[in-house]
Design a protein around this motif. Structure first.
Motif: not given
Lengths: 85, 151
Positions: A6-8, A58, A60-63, A75, A77, A79, B51-53, B55-56, B59, B119, B123
């Motif tokens: 994933r890229f943001f 990140a 799996n949704h954890q930084m 997953e 990501a 960014f 913009e955001h992610y 799911g993440m 959490k 955290a 964006w």
């Protein structure tokens, strides 16, 4: 190994990619390894993911930091530093 | 604890009323409201895209709220963050915290906001007279968060 990429934000724009499923070599152990592997995809990738660029990641949704190990089906990501609020 | 990501605007009074309803232990409500400025880094801002992610984002905000609950004696908290297209003067983010006494709510509210800034995966892209540009993270945001690190 199968990875969901994933890229943001600005990275998503310069890479023209928001998400992609990729099979990567088993030799890639960490997110840093994946980052350098992706740099070989072309000049836009090499520049956007260059060492020293202030990129966050990140798993799996954890930084996490770039030394974190990859996992099958993870997953991942990439960014820029966040700017919410 | 409640966390919401939405495109729609929100009504601060209604949100506060709902947050403290039915809890007579609440003696203090502290809120932070973030809004869109029409100037940033010397350029006029006409529009902002957030913009955001998915799911993440949820959490990370839940994790931030739960850390605030562990550190301070608060009753409840609410975080609402808007995404999508916003304009100058629009509301972007609301953090509201209830507690029995004001000190805990003030501290927890500021902690949540400082932590969110470094955290939570949001964006901002500004449309200015010189074109679109992604907002850079501020070093001062890291400094603000560093104050909360337990020694």
């Amino acid at each position: 190994m199968k990875i969901e990429l994933r890229f943001f934000a600005s990275l998503r724009e310069v890479l023209a990619c928001s998400q992609e499923t990729m099979i990567v070599p088993e030799s890639l152990k960490t997110i840093a390894d994946l980052r350098s592997f992706l740099r070989q995809r072309g000049s836009a990738w090499a520049e956007a993911l260059a060492e020293g660029k202030p990129i966050r990641c990140a798993l799996n949704h954890q930084m996490v930091d770039f030394q974190t190990n990859l996992e099958e089906g993870a997953e991942v990501a990439f960014f820029p530093p966040v700017t919410g609020g | 604890m409640s966390v919401r990501i939405q495109e729609a605007d929100f009504d601060v009074s209604a949100e506060i009323a709902a947050l403290r309803k039915g809890d007579a232990q609440v003696g203090a409500v502290v809120t932070f409201l973030g809004t869109v400025r029409d100037m940033n880094e010397g350029s006029a801002v006409k529009e902002m895209a957030l913009e955001h992610y998915p799911g993440m984002t949820e959490k990370s905000l839940e994790e931030i709220a739960s850390q605030a609950k562990e550190r301070w004696n608060i009753r409840s908290s609410l975080i609402i963050h808007r995404v999508g297209s916003l304009h100058p003067e629009d509301q972007i983010v609301l953090v509201a915290v209830t507690s029995s006494h004001r000190g805990e709510a003030f501290a927890a509210c500021e902690f949540i906001m400082d932590y969110l800034k470094i955290a939570a995966p949001f964006w901002k892209k500004e449309e200015t007279s010189e074109g679109g540009r992604w907002v850079d993270a501020r070093v001062t945001d890291d400094a603000a968060m560093a104050r909360w690190v337990k020694k």
